[in-house]
Write an enzyme that holds these catalytic residues in place. Sequence first.
Site, mmCIF file in Angstrom:
data_model
loop_
_atom_site.group_PDB
_atom_site.id
_atom_site.type_symbol
_atom_site.label_atom_id
_atom_site.label_comp_id
_atom_site.label_asym_id
_atom_site.label_seq_id
_atom_site.Cartn_x
_atom_site.Cartn_y
_atom_site.Cartn_z
ATOM 1 N N VAL A 125 47.006 20.916 -17.905
ATOM 2 C CA VAL A 125 47.043 19.852 -18.902
ATOM 3 C C VAL A 125 47.987 18.698 -18.519
ATOM 4 O O VAL A 125 47.954 17.638 -19.129
ATOM 5 C CB VAL A 125 47.377 20.494 -20.277
ATOM 6 C CG1 VAL A 125 48.867 20.747 -20.407
ATOM 7 C CG2 VAL A 125 46.847 19.695 -21.411
ATOM 8 N N LYS B 114 48.051 30.001 -13.923
ATOM 9 C CA LYS B 114 47.364 31.207 -14.438
ATOM 10 C C LYS B 114 46.698 32.061 -13.359
ATOM 11 O O LYS B 114 46.823 33.292 -13.383
ATOM 12 C CB LYS B 114 46.373 30.810 -15.536
ATOM 13 C CG LYS B 114 47.062 30.326 -16.817
ATOM 14 C CD LYS B 114 46.077 29.715 -17.804
ATOM 15 C CE LYS B 114 46.778 29.228 -19.066
ATOM 16 N NZ LYS B 114 45.907 28.443 -19.955
ATOM 17 N N TYR C 191 55.750 32.918 -20.088
ATOM 18 C CA TYR C 191 54.563 32.047 -19.998
ATOM 19 C C TYR C 191 54.974 30.574 -20.040
ATOM 20 O O TYR C 191 54.519 29.764 -19.226
ATOM 21 C CB TYR C 191 53.591 32.387 -21.134
ATOM 22 C CG TYR C 191 52.446 31.400 -21.222
ATOM 23 C CD1 TYR C 191 51.402 31.435 -20.294
ATOM 24 C CD2 TYR C 191 52.426 30.400 -22.194
ATOM 25 C CE1 TYR C 191 50.366 30.505 -20.351
ATOM 26 C CE2 TYR C 191 51.397 29.473 -22.261
ATOM 27 C CZ TYR C 191 50.372 29.540 -21.332
ATOM 28 O OH TYR C 191 49.349 28.607 -21.379
ATOM 29 N N TYR D 125 37.829 26.059 -18.017
ATOM 30 C CA TYR D 125 37.642 26.272 -19.459
ATOM 31 C C TYR D 125 36.176 26.121 -19.856
ATOM 32 O O TYR D 125 35.295 26.586 -19.156
ATOM 33 C CB TYR D 125 38.547 25.330 -20.272
ATOM 34 C CG TYR D 125 39.955 25.341 -19.771
ATOM 35 C CD1 TYR D 125 40.697 26.506 -19.819
ATOM 36 C CD2 TYR D 125 40.539 24.223 -19.212
ATOM 37 C CE1 TYR D 125 41.986 26.548 -19.343
ATOM 38 C CE2 TYR D 125 41.834 24.249 -18.736
ATOM 39 C CZ TYR D 125 42.535 25.417 -18.804
ATOM 40 O OH TYR D 125 43.795 25.450 -18.330
ATOM 41 N N SER E 86 48.545 25.131 -16.590
ATOM 42 C CA SER E 86 47.591 26.250 -16.483
ATOM 43 C C SER E 86 47.216 26.612 -15.050
ATOM 44 O O SER E 86 46.574 27.648 -14.840
ATOM 45 C CB SER E 86 46.313 25.915 -17.250
ATOM 46 O OG SER E 86 46.547 26.021 -18.624
HETATM 47 O O1 DON Z 1 49.804 26.715 -23.066
HETATM 48 C C1 DON Z 1 49.586 25.505 -22.999
HETATM 49 O O2 DON Z 1 49.017 24.913 -23.894
HETATM 50 C C2 DON Z 1 50.037 24.775 -21.751
HETATM 51 N N1 DON Z 1 51.308 25.256 -21.316
HETATM 52 C C3 DON Z 1 49.044 24.930 -20.648
HETATM 53 C C4 DON Z 1 47.644 24.510 -21.034
HETATM 54 C C5 DON Z 1 46.861 23.905 -19.949
HETATM 55 O O3 DON Z 1 47.336 23.520 -18.911
HETATM 56 C C6 DON Z 1 45.442 23.698 -20.269
HETATM 57 N N2 DON Z 1 44.854 22.858 -19.262
HETATM 58 N N3 DON Z 1 44.097 22.040 -19.174
#
Ligand code: DON
Length: 349
Positions: free
Chosen positions: A289, A97, A219, A271, A94
């Site tokens: 993540v 983003k 994405y 978040y 993320s």
């Molecule tokens: O879309 C997702 O679930 C992952 N590719 C990225 C989510 C993410 O990094 C949330 N972070 N804490």
Amino acid sequence: MAVAELGTDGTHIMHMPLPPLPPLVPPTSEAPSEIRGLIAQLHREYTALDDGAVATYIPELSKADPAKFGICLVTADGRVAEAGDCDEPFTIQSISKPFTYGLAIEEWGHDKVFRHVGVEPSGDAFNSIELHPGSTRPYNPMINTGAIAVSGLLYARHGEAALEQMLTRFSQLAGRQLSIDEDVYRSERATGHRNRAIVHLLLNCGVVEGDAEAALDLYFRQCSVLVTCRDLAVMAATLANMGRNPLTGVSAFELTSVKDVLSIMFTCGMYDYSGQWAYRVGVPAKSGVSGGVMAVVNRQLGIGTYSPRLDRYGNSCRGIAACEAMASRLGLHVFDCLNVGSSYLTAVL
Ligand code: DON
């Protein structure tokens, strides 16, 4: 003087001249010993913290070594302080983003992007399947709904070339050529059913126009870009340095998009922990993540941390703790009593 250009959707894109920038320093240049000492001390202190768990919902991420821990700080004039596993590669997830959001603003103009994605914190988890009830668009570009809408805008602009454009810009931000971890990409593509549901919701509401699967694929690929914790610190330092990479001198972002990106990181980057983060740390930040955290101290510093054990919000436990301690010991909070505010007012009052 600002130069106005007509964007392809008829909106005006302002190109502001950059204020004077500090001279470049060699990439190996070290931050002052007090800062290096603090980073080493924080690394020692928080190595003992073993709260949290490695993400497993993208199966390939579960292979990460939970013991890895790196902290890197890069000043806006390119001096480095680091401790621990700063060369360990991991996927950006993320933390991509804010950068794709900045790219979309530069490609499409602020107004068009705003019509597709809002700027309000949602207060909900990063993968919530929800839209803002009044506008039926995603709350903000830091959560999955908004980020996938942004990928849709980038795909609509460049088609299959969008990935290359994105990688080029990410590489400029990091000051080295970045690439994609194909195993993580394939792993998320095979299991990312929630994100697939999101992209079809966005298609249904007209937020994504055209090839929804291609937008989703972009994405997944942007989340699979391999970085190190030092890369995150350099990318953050590039934002701190008004879009110009302090190690290479390359301008990776325009001034106006840097402002938009930092604003949205400040209110939405962590978040449903964003409020607590703003309260305790008080600088724009973004987590991923796979265990990365990136934070920006405007005009002064970029910070990158890596430790894959996550808390219940999906943020790195050690990353949060180390940033919180760093903010308190260095007085980084935007509302720190020593922060003097507007330089214009300082000059005229
Ligand atoms: O879309 C997702 O679930 C992952 N590719 C990225 C989510 C993410 O990094 C949330 N972070 N804490």
